[in-house]
Design a protein around this motif. Sequence first.
Motif, short mmCIF file in Angstrom:
data_model
loop_
_atom_site.label_atom_id
_atom_site.label_comp_id
_atom_site.label_asym_id
_atom_site.label_seq_id
_atom_site.Cartn_x
_atom_site.Cartn_y
_atom_site.Cartn_z
N ASP A 1 -7.17 6.22 -3.27
CA ASP A 1 -6.01 7.10 -3.39
C ASP A 1 -5.22 6.72 -4.64
O ASP A 1 -4.52 5.70 -4.66
N GLY A 2 -5.32 7.51 -5.69
CA GLY A 2 -4.65 7.18 -6.93
C GLY A 2 -3.15 7.17 -6.85
O GLY A 2 -2.47 6.49 -7.62
N SER A 3 -2.57 7.91 -5.89
CA SER A 3 -1.11 7.95 -5.77
C SER A 3 -0.56 6.71 -5.09
O SER A 3 0.64 6.43 -5.19
N HIS A 4 -1.41 5.97 -4.38
CA HIS A 4 -0.95 4.76 -3.69
C HIS A 4 -1.57 3.50 -4.31
O HIS A 4 -0.88 2.70 -4.92
N SER A 5 -2.86 3.33 -4.13
CA SER A 5 -3.53 2.16 -4.71
C SER A 5 -5.02 2.44 -4.80
O SER A 5 -5.59 3.13 -3.95
N VAL A 6 -5.61 1.91 -5.84
CA VAL A 6 -7.06 2.00 -6.04
C VAL A 6 -7.59 0.56 -6.14
O VAL A 6 -7.24 -0.17 -7.06
N PHE A 7 -8.39 0.16 -5.17
CA PHE A 7 -8.91 -1.21 -5.18
C PHE A 7 -10.08 -1.31 -4.22
O PHE A 7 -10.33 -0.40 -3.41
N SER A 8 -10.80 -2.40 -4.32
CA SER A 8 -11.82 -2.76 -3.33
C SER A 8 -11.69 -4.25 -3.05
O SER A 8 -11.38 -5.04 -3.95
N MET A 9 -11.91 -4.64 -1.82
CA MET A 9 -11.76 -6.03 -1.40
C MET A 9 -12.93 -6.44 -0.53
O MET A 9 -13.33 -5.72 0.38
N GLU A 10 -13.50 -7.60 -0.82
CA GLU A 10 -14.52 -8.23 0.01
C GLU A 10 -14.06 -9.65 0.30
O GLU A 10 -13.47 -10.31 -0.56
N GLY A 11 -14.33 -10.12 1.50
CA GLY A 11 -13.91 -11.47 1.80
C GLY A 11 -14.35 -11.97 3.15
O GLY A 11 -15.19 -11.34 3.84
N PHE A 12 -13.80 -13.10 3.57
CA PHE A 12 -14.07 -13.70 4.87
C PHE A 12 -12.76 -14.17 5.48
O PHE A 12 -11.87 -14.66 4.77
N ILE A 13 -12.65 -14.02 6.79
CA ILE A 13 -11.50 -14.53 7.53
C ILE A 13 -12.01 -15.36 8.70
O ILE A 13 -13.12 -15.14 9.20
N SER A 14 -11.22 -16.32 9.14
CA SER A 14 -11.64 -17.17 10.25
C SER A 14 -11.43 -16.44 11.57
O SER A 14 -10.51 -15.64 11.74
N SER A 15 -12.29 -16.75 12.54
CA SER A 15 -12.22 -16.13 13.86
C SER A 15 -11.26 -16.91 14.76
O SER A 15 -10.62 -17.88 14.34
#
Length: 733
Positions: free
Chosen positions: A245-259
């Motif tokens: 969405d160009g009016s809000h934010s343009v990004f991509s995220m990859e990652g890991f979080i602990s369970s």
Amino acid sequence: MELPSSPKTPAEPAPIRRLDPSVVNRIAAGEVIQRPASALKELLENSLDAGATNINVTVKDGGLKLIQISDNGHGIRNEDLPLLCERHTTSKLREYDDLQSISTLGFRGEALASMSFVAHVSVITMTAGKTHGYKVSYKDGTMEGEPRPCAAVKGTQIMVENLFYNVAARKKAFKNPGEEYGRIVDVISRYAVHKIGTSFSCKKHGDSRADVHTIVSSSRLDAIKSVYGAGVARDLIAVSASSEDGSHSVFSMEGFISSANHSAKKTVMILFINDRLVECAPLRKAIEVVYATIVPKAAKPFLYFSIVLPAAHVDVNVHPTKKEVSFLHQDNLVDTIQRAVEAKLLDSNTTKTYYTQTLIPGSQATPIKEKEVTTAPATMQTAQKAPVNKLVRTDALQPAGQLHAFLLKGTTNTADGENDLANTRKIVRQRRNPKQSADLTSIQELLAAVDRENHSGLMDILKNCIYVGMADDNMALVQYKTYLYLINVVAFSKELMYQQVLRRFAHFLSLQLSAPASLYDLCIVALDQEEIEGRWHESDGSKTQIAKLNSELIQCKAEMIKEYFSIQIDDQGNIRSLPVILDQYYPDMERLPSFVLNLGNNVDWETEKECFESVSAALAELYMIHTPSLPNPAGDGVLLYQRHKQMAANASGEPAEADGRQEVPEVSQSEKLESDELLAEAETVWAQREWTIQHVLFPAMKLFLKPPRHMAKDGSAIQIACLEQLYKIFERC
């Protein structure tokens, strides 16, 4: 101590003057180089910008005395060296508008200049295609003298010495070098997790073992495991989020979080935005709120995020040390990632791991943590119990089922033993091989042959087996699922050492001998032993002549074997160092004479591939687990020691136990003492050997060994029992 008096109000305005350039530069340096870790970060980013795939860091006194970084990047051109440490000189930026599309980690040309104003900086560099490198020193942003030609390898080595030597107040503030070293290790660890295409190592000056050591990995999870441990990696969940969405934010995220199973005292968040290591307090707080809401006791999470934004949306020039960046639509980006983390954490929160306790026979009511029990909500408990004949008697992650648990412990210092074991296991977990063995075709062919001959079934057994104990001098008993196997530790250790030599080819650490060992003398000792064993006769030639020829031959190849195998031989024909093939493991030096004779007689020095293969085989012979020369006091050798004891008892007039044997002659008191010393030495040697097999050899085989097919057929691994079949037998009884 007198306090400074309050400044007096001037009667008239003070004149405005230009600061001296040296004062200006030192003030600017204090903004960019705040502490040793920030200097290391700048150097590390320069190496990555140079395309380095191998970065080694050495630190002394927390970085205040020395920060040395070596890389294999493209190096620095000789004609650019005069500008290297001048302020605002860079190869990465020309116009201000270039900041809108900057992709390198450095761009302002302040890092090396700032270091030269508060430390002594020296550089050794060489570019591709050159026959030699150049060495040059810098002070206060200028080059001292002309670059001097020197021996070097492609890449750059930068040494920053005596940091803040001319900023007394700043230097006094760093009272704990250990804390500063911890900050440096933290920076390198974060980059090692993110830059999986680059190998990193970091160690203290003078130490032989690196505190951080990673290799090129194809998996981010493997990188996290090698840096932060298997316990952290086991509890991680992959997470992703994106927005177009160009009016809000343009990004991509990859990652890991602990369970929910992860438990830690503080939050660890590794955040990279467009490959830059940065901090973002709003994102950190938003994620901590999610964990405080969902996870019991507000457990502190482990987080890794890699966010990619359009370069035009990021302002990288908002912090002197590039610790922070500014980007558009920050609130929307944080909200999107927070929702993704919350959804993933809720999905994974249906199970929680708890621990039960059980008692080992003979442990005097000491609770031992045996295994993990995973519980789920009542609506989800549909799993069936395993059949009785499929139950395994122990958990692979715990030592409760090993034979040692059923033996009475001596009066040794248990705490010290457990600490030593914990340290060894930590080293085993961190043990890694170099990113590549060598670029030589012959080594790659030998490694390819190892891969082709790999027996996948036997490899699976080794990786997932449980060490039970030693069945005899050379056969170890292991459990795999519901099967029991005998493993020949001599044969398997030899194959492991051979493969490790090929993988660490030209990348060995050195093991210095306490005293130089003469090649000639070692050959003579080996030939004497050959004669005793009937493998040498006078018709084979003179011992002295054979020893002389072999020692001269090996000495002629000294340069090659030092470069590729880290075997150092001095001009007098003495061995001074050997390679470290397996961390925390040292060869049996009694086998060194045979190794030298093996090098002289059995190595094909004419053909490259055959030469490397035969030298690797000779090293494997030296480093494999050998059977000690002293008889095993826990096996058949006990009869020998009982005989010695009986002879000593007769000599001292003490009554001996009747065993039906013939009368033995009396011996002296010195012989009695010698017998006791022999027994004590044998017990120590054999106990140390078994400890090494359990805590060093088997963990290394789980990590590295690719067993060849012939070991599944030649008796090196034998299945001796199957629980299902035994169950049927006892059921009929």
